[in-house]
Design an enzyme around this catalytic site. Structure first.
Site, PDB file in Angstrom:
ATOM      1  N   GLY A   1       0.876  -1.479  -0.034  1.00  0.00           N
ATOM      2  CA  GLY A   1       0.169  -0.149   0.080  1.00  0.00           C
ATOM      3  C   GLY A   1       0.750   1.251  -0.147  1.00  0.00           C
ATOM      4  N   THR A   2       1.040   1.685  -1.161  1.00  0.00           N
ATOM      5  CA  THR A   2       2.191   2.954  -1.268  1.00  0.00           C
ATOM      6  C   THR A   2       2.107   3.343  -2.699  1.00  0.00           C
ATOM      7  OG1 THR A   2       4.343   3.535  -0.704  1.00  0.00           O
ATOM      8  CG2 THR A   2       3.954   1.436  -1.843  1.00  0.00           C
TER       9      THR A   2
END
Lengths: 204, 327
Positions: free
Chosen positions: B110-111
């Protein structure tokens, strides 16, 4: 999905592969070369999981070179194919490689030959073959249009027809393909078939 | 009360012992009860068979219900019923439970990180949000890791994995320098990392990183991930917000940009990704790698960037409220 296909003509063998590096829905790269030049007269087209593909084909390439350094003569295509199959088979029950391979080569006296090596170490000597989703469209076309001892123009024409068919009919068709050829003059890149060109940096 | 409970529990733990004394084997009529002295092995086998037979659904067999008095059947059901409380969730299979628990908390990359090569070098940019499922655990994570003064690595996936292996890569690069009296190339550094990650493939490492640097051959950029893949390229974006970043990056990219234009493009691409992707946010950091090494160009909060790119417009009022004229 990755498409690799090839055929044997009169005095040469051709291997073509798509050039997309994909991760789920994302295309990281459209010009990834998946047909490796093993040595002066051998081509190795591979498709499969990214890490496995690169690591396994480089391993085969280095071993082929090692044999030549140790013994002064290069391996024949048949010997290379059997070696590759053996490595896949040995690793199969412990740490399998998910790579499908089309190995094409030219040997003096024997001429061109092509080997189909599966990820579960199946090996066949073939005149024409294909891997991946593209194979569903290419194999029947090659069965219909192929005949032994094709000239280079006819063979490239057949490869182009296969590429067009894949682009037309496959839902997530790869845009670009690379075509490599091996004959008595050696293994080399023949052409790229690109429908998406990425702007290239003028490299230092 | 206690005595009753004790007896019940005793019976439920050792049903086989009590069976031969109190109840007939299933399937036999009462008058057919035979007391047989069996040796241990035969008794065990008969008990196994009985236990297996007891699990059969005999509701369709009329003869069975007729043979055994209904009171006995009801009592039998109660005594050999499963324990009175439900086992807690996950106790049936501990290994799978742990795996499932880990999965829920998994980062799943998640980035948003991106990097691209242009004529003046390499630009590397990343957001700074760390999330665990739906919880934002930090808004100030350093996702661009300085491997050495001329090479950068980006972090996507497991934070610990990325930090550890990048630091390990930095150590190996330094050892290479000392052993060979020259700096390692970006190709070599990325291959070192890719080989390490390949040997750990399938063991749960989660790393999606880009190695960017400037070596003797000029700018270099490689994408390396924990599945063992390694790609050489000019433009990459990694993480859950990467498709959004690609959209902006691909459209604005030109090889002949100036450093400022490239800086703004990278910042804009990350900002748009943080706008659409919930797992990206915080601060956009942008670095530039030139012939003399890397330099941090900026670190902007995305919410401030939002109002900079989309200033608040005074909304036109459709109907103005006017006081009613005095009667």
């Amino acid at each position: 999905m990755e498409c690799v296909f090839g055929l044997v003509g009169k005095g040469f063998a051709i291997v073509a592969a798509d050039t997309s590096a994909v991760n789920s829905i994302l295309v990281h790269k459209s010009n990834e070369d998946k047909v490796m030049v093993l040595d002066s007269h051998k081509l190795l087209g591979a498709s499969g999981e990214p890490g496995d593909r690169v690591q396994f084909t480089e391993y085969i390439q280095k071993n082929v070179h090692l044999y030549q350094f140790r013994n002064g003569i290069p391996l024949t295509t048949a010997a290379t194919a059997n070696f590759t199959r053996g490595e896949l088979a040995t690793a199969l029950r412990k740490n399998p490689y998910s790579v499908n391979i089309l190995l094409a080569g030219y040997d003096k006296g024997v001429g061109p030959s092509m080997y189909y090596i599966d990820y579960i170490a199946t090996m066949h000597k073939i005149e024409k073959g294909a891997f991946g989703y593209g194979s569903y469209f290419c194999l029947s076309m090659m069965d219909r249009l192929y005949h032994p001892d094709m000239s280079i123009e006819e063979a490239i024409d057949l490869i182009d027809k296969c590429i067009i068919e894949i682009r037309t009919r496959l839902v997530v068709a790869p845009p670009n393909f690379v075509i490599k050829i091996v004959d008595q003059d050696g293994a080399r890149e023949y052409a790229w078939r690109e429908s998406i060109k990425s702007p290239d940096v003028s490299m230092a | 009360m206690l005595l009753l409970l004790f007896r019940l529990s005793f019976l439920s733990f050792f049903p086989s012992l009590s069976l031969s004394q109190h109840f007939a084997p299933t399937g036999t009529k009462p008058h057919q009860r035979i007391s047989v002295s069996l040796n241990f092995k035969q008794r065990k086998q008969r008990e196994e068979k009985r236990r297996m037979m007891m699990k059969l659904d005999t509701s369709g067999l009329e003869s069975f219900s007729a043979a055994v008095p209904s009171a006995m059947a009801a009592a039998e059901d109660q005594l050999f019923a499963p324990p009175s409380f439900d086992l807690p969730a996950g106790c049936a299979d501990f290994d799978k439970f742990q795996m499932e628990a880990k999965q829920t908390l998994k980062h799943a990359k998640g980035t948003t990180t991106l990097a691209f090569i242009f004529n003046q070098g390499v630009i590397v940019a990343a957001d700074s949000r760390a999330s665990m499922g739906g919880y934002i655990s930090s808004q100030s994570v350093k996702k661009i890791i300085e491997i050495n003064p001329y090479m950068l690595g980006t972090m996507a996936g497991g934070a610990a994995d990325c930090q550890f292996w990048h630091r390990n890569l930095g150590i190996k690069c330094r050892l290479h320098e000392l052993a060979n009296k020259r700096r390692i190339s970006v190709t070599g550094a990325s291959k070192l990392l890719a080989n390490i990650l390949y040997s750990y493939r399938g063991m749960g490492l989660s790393i999606g990183t880009m190695i960017a640097g400037w070596d003797e051959k000029g700018p270099g950029l490689y994408y390396v991930d924990s599945e063992g893949g390694r790609l050489k390229g000019n433009r990459f974006s990694v993480g859950s917000g990467s498709p959004y970043a690609y959209g902006v990056l691909d459209n604005g990219y030109r090889p002949d940009m100036t450093v400022d234009e490239a800086h703004e493009l990278a910042r804009r691409a990350i900002y748009h990704a943080t706008f659409r992707d919930g797992a990206s946010g915080g601060v956009v950091s942008v670095y530039h790698v030139g012939p003399n090494g890397w330099k941090k160009l900026s670190g902007d909060d995305v919410s401030e960037l939002h109002y900079k790119y989309y200033p608040v417009q005074p909304t036109p009022v459709e109907h103005e409220m006017v006081d009613a004229p005095p009667a």
